[in-house]
Design a protein around this motif. Structure first.
Motif, mmCIF file in Angstrom:
data_model
loop_
_atom_site.group_PDB
_atom_site.id
_atom_site.type_symbol
_atom_site.label_atom_id
_atom_site.label_comp_id
_atom_site.label_asym_id
_atom_site.label_seq_id
_atom_site.Cartn_x
_atom_site.Cartn_y
_atom_site.Cartn_z
ATOM 1 N N VAL A 131 52.709 126.018 43.985
ATOM 2 C CA VAL A 131 51.944 125.186 44.988
ATOM 3 C C VAL A 131 52.481 125.779 46.177
ATOM 4 O O VAL A 131 53.922 124.407 46.365
ATOM 5 C CB VAL A 131 51.211 124.077 44.623
ATOM 6 C CG1 VAL A 131 50.738 123.376 45.898
ATOM 7 C CG2 VAL A 131 50.577 124.343 43.783
ATOM 8 N N ALA B 175 48.595 116.643 48.256
ATOM 9 C CA ALA B 175 48.502 118.024 47.967
ATOM 10 C C ALA B 175 48.518 117.520 45.401
ATOM 11 O O ALA B 175 47.149 117.351 45.535
ATOM 12 C CB ALA B 175 49.764 119.170 47.714
ATOM 13 N N THR C 35 53.334 124.121 49.797
ATOM 14 C CA THR C 35 52.437 123.119 51.090
ATOM 15 C C THR C 35 52.956 123.209 52.053
ATOM 16 O O THR C 35 54.665 123.877 52.681
ATOM 17 C CB THR C 35 52.982 121.913 50.531
ATOM 18 O OG1 THR C 35 54.609 121.563 50.758
ATOM 19 C CG2 THR C 35 52.468 121.464 48.674
ATOM 20 N N ASP D 128 55.540 121.819 53.923
ATOM 21 C CA ASP D 128 57.059 121.444 53.958
ATOM 22 C C ASP D 128 58.009 122.063 53.147
ATOM 23 O O ASP D 128 59.011 122.299 53.570
ATOM 24 C CB ASP D 128 56.899 119.903 52.918
ATOM 25 C CG ASP D 128 56.149 118.882 53.323
ATOM 26 O OD1 ASP D 128 56.631 118.691 54.000
ATOM 27 O OD2 ASP D 128 56.069 117.831 52.105
ATOM 28 N N THR E 138 48.780 125.446 51.006
ATOM 29 C CA THR E 138 47.751 124.417 51.495
ATOM 30 C C THR E 138 48.677 123.387 52.498
ATOM 31 O O THR E 138 49.544 123.576 53.168
ATOM 32 C CB THR E 138 47.492 123.857 50.738
ATOM 33 O OG1 THR E 138 46.865 121.900 51.277
ATOM 34 C CG2 THR E 138 48.857 122.538 49.678
ATOM 35 N N SER E 139 48.025 122.833 53.796
ATOM 36 C CA SER E 139 48.307 122.247 54.841
ATOM 37 C C SER E 139 48.868 120.604 53.889
ATOM 38 O O SER E 139 49.186 120.183 55.024
ATOM 39 C CB SER E 139 47.426 122.766 55.524
ATOM 40 O OG SER E 139 46.994 123.558 56.399
ATOM 41 N N CYS E 140 48.298 120.446 53.161
ATOM 42 C CA CYS E 140 48.696 119.311 52.778
ATOM 43 C C CYS E 140 50.227 119.422 52.300
ATOM 44 O O CYS E 140 50.816 120.031 52.603
ATOM 45 C CB CYS E 140 47.992 118.924 51.407
ATOM 46 S SG CYS E 140 46.799 118.457 51.552
ATOM 47 N N ASN E 141 51.222 118.393 52.265
ATOM 48 C CA ASN E 141 52.632 117.827 52.456
ATOM 49 C C ASN E 141 52.413 117.889 50.803
ATOM 50 O O ASN E 141 51.724 117.763 49.775
ATOM 51 C CB ASN E 141 53.150 117.080 52.899
ATOM 52 C CG ASN E 141 52.824 115.525 52.574
ATOM 53 O OD1 ASN E 141 52.059 114.981 51.285
ATOM 54 N ND2 ASN E 141 51.994 114.514 53.893
ATOM 55 N N ARG E 142 53.746 118.153 50.449
ATOM 56 C CA ARG E 142 54.280 117.902 48.924
ATOM 57 C C ARG E 142 53.865 116.879 48.240
ATOM 58 O O ARG E 142 53.799 116.562 46.817
ATOM 59 C CB ARG E 142 55.675 118.743 48.441
ATOM 60 C CG ARG E 142 56.834 117.466 49.200
ATOM 61 C CD ARG E 142 57.795 117.812 48.295
ATOM 62 N NE ARG E 142 57.962 119.072 48.712
ATOM 63 C CZ ARG E 142 59.831 119.477 50.118
ATOM 64 N NH1 ARG E 142 59.545 118.507 51.510
ATOM 65 N NH2 ARG E 142 59.257 120.564 50.025
#
Length: 230
Positions: free
Chosen positions: A141, A126, A143, A145, A119-123
């Motif tokens: 997962v 997410a 991320t 980061d 994912t392009s979300c950060n840790r």
């Protein structure tokens, strides 16, 4: 690009198998496994209003890392503050995040050592979104980061494959956004685009489906195959 809406091969189950064995599956999160679009839109609209940026900046933003988008919108000296603010807004707004149809069934049908979220979300964000959706997250997962470059660069999917112990060329990527599909393709993965966030004609993928309800896996020696319903 192949569309799953094309006429399927004939068969007793009226499904169309993909003629290759995959070692692992790499799933994007937002827009692929969970629907966080309302929360994302609320957060970014408020951020744009606070920073005096016209709402048109959100066109084509889905699937891109927040930092790269913000770097195009504010002065270099403001990037860190702007990024911190949008992250604060997103962490605080998880209302209405839901699991997309077919997503939990598909990812749960795979052994844990053959599946990952990329994912392009950060840790920080997410896991918050996954918990909000009550989604059964895999052990791996990846991320934003975790890699030096985000999507559309191949680094995130290469890292996901590495953590699972497989060559990316033996993996299948599930994505809803052009940037993510470009990243999967650059990593050498087979790509499956899920229409929804973007219309099917905007998704450059080896296979495009309307939703993950059309896709199932068949476990075989060494991995699994994909079966696509019409």
């Amino acid at each position: 690009m192949t569309s799953a809406s094309a006429a399927p091969e004939s068969g007793p189950s009226d499904t169309r198998p993909i003629d290759r064995v995959f070692r692992a599956a790499l799933f994007d999160m937002d827009g692929t496994l969970i629907d966080s679009t309302p929360a994302v839109d609320r957060s970014w609209i408020r951020w744009g209003q606070e920073w005096g940026i016209h709402d048109s900046f959100r066109e084509g933003m889905h699937g891109r890392p927040a930092r790269s988008l913000i770097a195009e919108l504010v002065a270099p000296a403001q990037v860190e503050a702007a990024l911190a603010r949008v992250q604060q807004l997103e962490l605080a707004d998880v209302d209405g995040i839901t699991v997309l149809e077919g997503a939990a069934e598909l990812i749960s049908s795979l052994p844990d050592d053959r599946r990952a979220i990329v994912t392009s979300c950060n840790r920080d964000l997410a896991p918050v979104r996954l918990r909000a959706a009550d989604f059964p997250a895999p052990s791996v997962v990846v991320t934003i980061d975790d890699t030096p470059r985000g999507k559309p660069n191949p680094d995130p999917f290469l890292e996901g494959a590495r953590r699972l112990g497989f060559d990316a060329a033996d993996c299948v990527v599930f994505e809803d956004a052009p940037a993510g599909l470009a990243a999967g393709r650059a990593a050498g993965c087979f790509t499956v685009g899920i229409a929804g966030t973007h219309p099917a004609h905007e998704l450059d993928a080896d296979l495009v489906v309307r939703s993950l309800t059309q896709v199932s896996v068949r476990l075989v020696d060494g991995g699994f195959t994909l079966v696509v319903a019409p």
